[in-house]
Design a protein around this motif. Structure first.
Motif, PDB file in Angstrom:
ATOM      1  N   GLY A 132     -27.593 -18.416   3.337  1.00 45.96           N
ATOM      2  CA  GLY A 132     -28.269 -16.875   4.343  1.00 45.96           C
ATOM      3  C   GLY A 132     -29.806 -16.674   4.659  1.00 45.96           C
ATOM      4  O   GLY A 132     -30.316 -16.671   4.007  1.00 45.96           O
ATOM      5  N   GLY A 133     -29.795 -16.001   5.497  1.00 42.95           N
ATOM      6  CA  GLY A 133     -31.502 -15.988   5.229  1.00 42.95           C
ATOM      7  C   GLY A 133     -32.286 -16.719   6.138  1.00 42.95           C
ATOM      8  O   GLY A 133     -33.763 -16.397   6.562  1.00 42.95           O
ATOM      9  N   ALA A 134     -31.769 -17.657   6.604  1.00 35.78           N
ATOM     10  CA  ALA A 134     -32.766 -19.166   6.697  1.00 35.78           C
ATOM     11  C   ALA A 134     -32.907 -19.301   8.171  1.00 35.78           C
ATOM     12  O   ALA A 134     -31.618 -18.487   9.224  1.00 35.78           O
ATOM     13  CB  ALA A 134     -31.741 -19.941   6.135  1.00 35.78           C
ATOM     14  N   PHE A 135     -34.083 -19.921   8.521  1.00 33.27           N
ATOM     15  CA  PHE A 135     -34.406 -19.819   9.644  1.00 33.27           C
ATOM     16  C   PHE A 135     -34.672 -21.747  10.070  1.00 33.27           C
ATOM     17  O   PHE A 135     -35.925 -22.715   9.598  1.00 33.27           O
ATOM     18  CB  PHE A 135     -35.494 -19.464  10.288  1.00 33.27           C
ATOM     19  CG  PHE A 135     -36.090 -19.736  12.267  1.00 33.27           C
ATOM     20  CD1 PHE A 135     -35.153 -18.788  13.223  1.00 33.27           C
ATOM     21  CD2 PHE A 135     -37.127 -20.609  12.774  1.00 33.27           C
ATOM     22  CE1 PHE A 135     -35.057 -19.123  14.183  1.00 33.27           C
ATOM     23  CE2 PHE A 135     -37.109 -20.965  13.396  1.00 33.27           C
ATOM     24  CZ  PHE A 135     -35.859 -19.984  14.171  1.00 33.27           C
ATOM     25  N   HIS A 136     -34.020 -22.097  10.557  1.00 29.40           N
ATOM     26  CA  HIS A 136     -34.490 -23.842  11.129  1.00 29.40           C
ATOM     27  C   HIS A 136     -33.856 -24.651  13.079  1.00 29.40           C
ATOM     28  O   HIS A 136     -34.155 -25.227  12.811  1.00 29.40           O
ATOM     29  CB  HIS A 136     -32.841 -24.509  10.539  1.00 29.40           C
ATOM     30  CG  HIS A 136     -32.979 -24.280   8.934  1.00 29.40           C
ATOM     31  ND1 HIS A 136     -34.115 -24.659   8.132  1.00 29.40           N
ATOM     32  CD2 HIS A 136     -32.014 -23.589   7.830  1.00 29.40           C
ATOM     33  CE1 HIS A 136     -33.825 -24.198   7.278  1.00 29.40           C
ATOM     34  NE2 HIS A 136     -32.231 -23.668   6.663  1.00 29.40           N
ATOM     35  N   GLU A 203     -35.238 -23.114   2.560  1.00 32.92           N
ATOM     36  CA  GLU A 203     -36.921 -22.935   2.373  1.00 32.92           C
ATOM     37  C   GLU A 203     -37.576 -22.534   0.560  1.00 32.92           C
ATOM     38  O   GLU A 203     -36.914 -21.556   0.346  1.00 32.92           O
ATOM     39  CB  GLU A 203     -36.632 -22.079   3.046  1.00 32.92           C
ATOM     40  CG  GLU A 203     -36.417 -22.467   5.037  1.00 32.92           C
ATOM     41  CD  GLU A 203     -36.709 -21.383   5.636  1.00 32.92           C
ATOM     42  OE1 GLU A 203     -37.285 -20.243   6.815  1.00 32.92           O
ATOM     43  OE2 GLU A 203     -35.716 -20.478   5.819  1.00 32.92           O
ATOM     44  N   PRO A 204     -38.161 -23.537   0.714  1.00 38.83           N
ATOM     45  CA  PRO A 204     -39.598 -23.258  -1.129  1.00 38.83           C
ATOM     46  C   PRO A 204     -39.263 -21.527  -0.419  1.00 38.83           C
ATOM     47  O   PRO A 204     -39.285 -20.891  -1.652  1.00 38.83           O
ATOM     48  CB  PRO A 204     -40.201 -23.885  -0.630  1.00 38.83           C
ATOM     49  CG  PRO A 204     -39.455 -25.249  -0.228  1.00 38.83           C
ATOM     50  CD  PRO A 204     -39.221 -24.663   1.302  1.00 38.83           C
ATOM     51  N   VAL A 205     -39.654 -20.940   0.683  1.00 39.52           N
ATOM     52  CA  VAL A 205     -39.720 -19.635   0.726  1.00 39.52           C
ATOM     53  C   VAL A 205     -39.105 -19.592   2.192  1.00 39.52           C
ATOM     54  O   VAL A 205     -39.719 -20.402   3.003  1.00 39.52           O
ATOM     55  CB  VAL A 205     -41.580 -19.946   1.242  1.00 39.52           C
ATOM     56  CG1 VAL A 205     -41.943 -17.833   1.206  1.00 39.52           C
ATOM     57  CG2 VAL A 205     -42.474 -20.103  -0.709  1.00 39.52           C
ATOM     58  N   GLY A 209     -36.683 -15.299   7.531  1.00 36.88           N
ATOM     59  CA  GLY A 209     -36.006 -14.424   5.814  1.00 36.88           C
ATOM     60  C   GLY A 209     -36.594 -13.335   5.496  1.00 36.88           C
ATOM     61  O   GLY A 209     -35.377 -12.692   5.147  1.00 36.88           O
ATOM     62  N   GLY A 210     -37.228 -13.068   5.352  1.00 39.34           N
ATOM     63  CA  GLY A 210     -38.379 -12.314   4.464  1.00 39.34           C
ATOM     64  C   GLY A 210     -39.698 -12.568   4.290  1.00 39.34           C
ATOM     65  O   GLY A 210     -40.199 -11.705   2.935  1.00 39.34           O
ATOM     66  N   PHE A 211     -39.704 -14.225   3.405  1.00 36.96           N
ATOM     67  CA  PHE A 211     -40.995 -14.476   2.864  1.00 36.96           C
ATOM     68  C   PHE A 211     -40.575 -14.677   1.677  1.00 36.96           C
ATOM     69  O   PHE A 211     -41.193 -13.716   0.665  1.00 36.96           O
ATOM     70  CB  PHE A 211     -42.451 -13.903   3.272  1.00 36.96           C
ATOM     71  CG  PHE A 211     -43.315 -14.368   4.089  1.00 36.96           C
ATOM     72  CD1 PHE A 211     -42.642 -15.067   4.747  1.00 36.96           C
ATOM     73  CD2 PHE A 211     -44.164 -14.562   4.019  1.00 36.96           C
ATOM     74  CE1 PHE A 211     -43.508 -15.934   6.410  1.00 36.96           C
ATOM     75  CE2 PHE A 211     -45.064 -15.213   5.283  1.00 36.96           C
ATOM     76  CZ  PHE A 211     -44.584 -15.874   5.990  1.00 36.96           C
ATOM     77  N   CYS A 386     -40.245  -9.443  10.045  1.00 35.96           N
ATOM     78  CA  CYS A 386     -39.998 -10.480   9.920  1.00 35.96           C
ATOM     79  C   CYS A 386     -38.851 -10.357   8.982  1.00 35.96           C
ATOM     80  O   CYS A 386     -38.552  -8.848   8.469  1.00 35.96           O
ATOM     81  CB  CYS A 386     -40.149 -12.114   9.209  1.00 35.96           C
ATOM     82  SG  CYS A 386     -40.963 -11.695   7.567  1.00 35.96           S
ATOM     83  N   GLY A 387     -37.910 -10.805   8.512  1.00 40.62           N
ATOM     84  CA  GLY A 387     -36.525 -10.076   7.167  1.00 40.62           C
ATOM     85  C   GLY A 387     -35.143 -10.078   7.815  1.00 40.62           C
ATOM     86  O   GLY A 387     -34.613  -9.805   9.447  1.00 40.62           O
ATOM     87  N   THR A 388     -34.457 -10.224   7.764  1.00 46.50           N
ATOM     88  CA  THR A 388     -33.082 -10.313   7.720  1.00 46.50           C
ATOM     89  C   THR A 388     -32.750  -9.214   8.386  1.00 46.50           C
ATOM     90  O   THR A 388     -32.003  -8.501   9.318  1.00 46.50           O
ATOM     91  CB  THR A 388     -31.894  -9.720   7.018  1.00 46.50           C
ATOM     92  OG1 THR A 388     -32.208 -11.673   5.764  1.00 46.50           O
ATOM     93  CG2 THR A 388     -30.270 -10.048   7.307  1.00 46.50           C
TER      94      THR A 388
END
Length: 419
Positions: A132-136, A203-205, A209-211, A386-388
């Motif tokens: 959840g919150g990922a962007f790919h 994502e490691p960061v 999704g919000g850094f 950014c961010g959900t």
């Protein structure tokens, strides 16, 4: 400029959302100038593409030199040494033990899709777990993997099947590492047999999704979970890679390695290039002809990427990233007493974000976030949100930014926050 805006409205679709109502004419390092002569400090960096700045002289010279030789043959038809040379350099630098191989593509979404193809070919399994919150990416598979509906998925379904989502650890929003891993285990109970899962991608960061940096414990336990079930771990470093976090690869912050890693954005300093790097035996799983693309590994972009690596090492941008990120976080934390909407300041290296909530509550303050962005823009500083919940301002300034320009930007940021 009004004529350009009118032409834009008539010639281009509204689905291509555009933040600024002005047009760039020229740019250099961390500054750009518009067609009506106004100067802006660019803390967006083309959405994390310009870690080495606009038109770094070494990048410019490398592309110019390549342009005198040839611009395109399609590597799969007539190959060229620069593809091999850059692959060798990335293989040498990628975290993790053992032999590695690299394939080049054009966009981040393309890298992600090919990483999934490689994982499925290597394991013989179909399913993929994301968070959840990922962007790919914005392709159909990229959207399916992405863990945010608005604006990325609205009206575009149905999406590819066998994609599942678990919660991403986020202490600020009440999701612990235990909660996140329990979410994966619940998928195994309710939705998909782990023996059918080819890969877990994360994502490691988290970027869009919000850094949110992944907790070290989460990454190590996720690695162990993958090993337990024969699942491959894919690190999406499209936004986090190439010195942004203070390491060349964000996964270098963790005592665990991914099997496959996706790269793009700042890999080539503004030129379209992406990559998948991974364990050699996995990268060799697809049959000949299974990977590639007409523009994949474009010679101009490869030349730019070689120069980017040189700049990162010669100008010690890893140290610079850590230093600038620390200064920015110190500045933001120092403003918390006068800006009560600041709920959190976080980041690795120069992948820094500030999150806003309504004072005295745990409610995301979207309006305040928009106002900060607008106030900064009015004063000549370009920022991204950014961010959900769209309540986060993220910072993606060039790591080559001059000290005076960086200080000027921090002053503008303070004015915007207090305004």
């Amino acid at each position: 400029m009004s004529d350009l805006l009118k032409r834009k409205a008539q010639a281009t679709p509204r689905g291509v959302g555009v933040m600024c109502d002005f047009f760039v004419e020229r740019a250099k390092n961390a500054e750009l100038w518009t067609t009506d002569g106004k100067r802006y400090i660019d803390f967006a960096g083309g959405i994390g593409v310009l870690n080495t700045g606009h038109l770094h002289p070494k990048v410019q010279a490398a592309v110019s030199a390549q342009l005198q030789q040839f611009s395109h043959t399609c590597y799969q038809v007539v190959p060229y040494e620069s593809y091999i040379s850059l692959a060798e350099k990335i293989n040498q630098r990628a975290p993790g033990a053992g032999a590695k191989k690299t394939a080049f593509f054009t966009t981040g979404a393309e890298a992600v899709e090919n990483a999934i193809k490689i994982a499925r070919a290597a394991t013989g399994r179909p399913a993929v777990i994301a968070f959840g919150g990922a962007f790919h990416g914005r392709t159909l598979l990229g959207m399916a993997l992405t863990g945010k509906v608005v604006p990325y998925k609205v009206g575009f379904g149905p999406f590819p099947s066998d994609i599942y989502h678990a919660p991403y650890p986020n202490a600020l929003h009440g999701v612990s590492v235990d909660d996140a891993l329990a979410g994966v285990e619940k998928l195994f109970k309710y939705d998909v047999d782990p023996s059918r899962v080819a890969a877990i991608i994360f994502e490691p960061v988290q970027g869009e999704g919000g850094f949110y940096p992944a907790p070290t414990d989460f990454v190590q336990r996720l690695r162990a979970l993958c090993d337990q079930h024969g699942i491959l771990l894919i690190a999406d470093e499209v936004q986090a890679g190439f010195a942004r976090t203070g390491k060349l690869f964000a996964m270098s912050h963790y005592a665990a390695a991914a099997d496959l890693t996706t790269l793009a954005k700042s890999l080539a300093g503004g030129f379209p290039l992406s990559a998948v790097v991974g364990r050699a035996e996995l990268m060799d799983a697809p049959a000949p002809g299974g990977l590639g693309g007409t523009y994949a590994g474009n010679p101009l972009a490869l030349a730019a990427a070689e120069a980017v690596l040189e700049v990162i090492e010669e100008e010690d941008l890893l140290t610079r990233s850590a230093q600038l990120g620390a200064l920015l976080q110190e500045k933001l934390r120092g403003l918390k007493h006068s800006v009560p909407q600041i709920a959190d300041v976080r980041g690795l290296g120069s992948m820094v974000a500030v999150e806003f909530m309504k004072p005295g509550t745990h409610e995301p303050d979207v309006d305040f976030t928009k106002k900060v962005q607008a106030e900064a823009l009015a004063r000549g500083l370009i920022l991204l949100t950014c961010g959900t919940y769209a309540n986060v301002v993220r910072f993606l300034f060039p790591l080559t930014v001059e000290d005076a320009v960086f200080d000027e930007a921090l002053d503008i940021l303070e004015q915007a926050l207090k305004a």
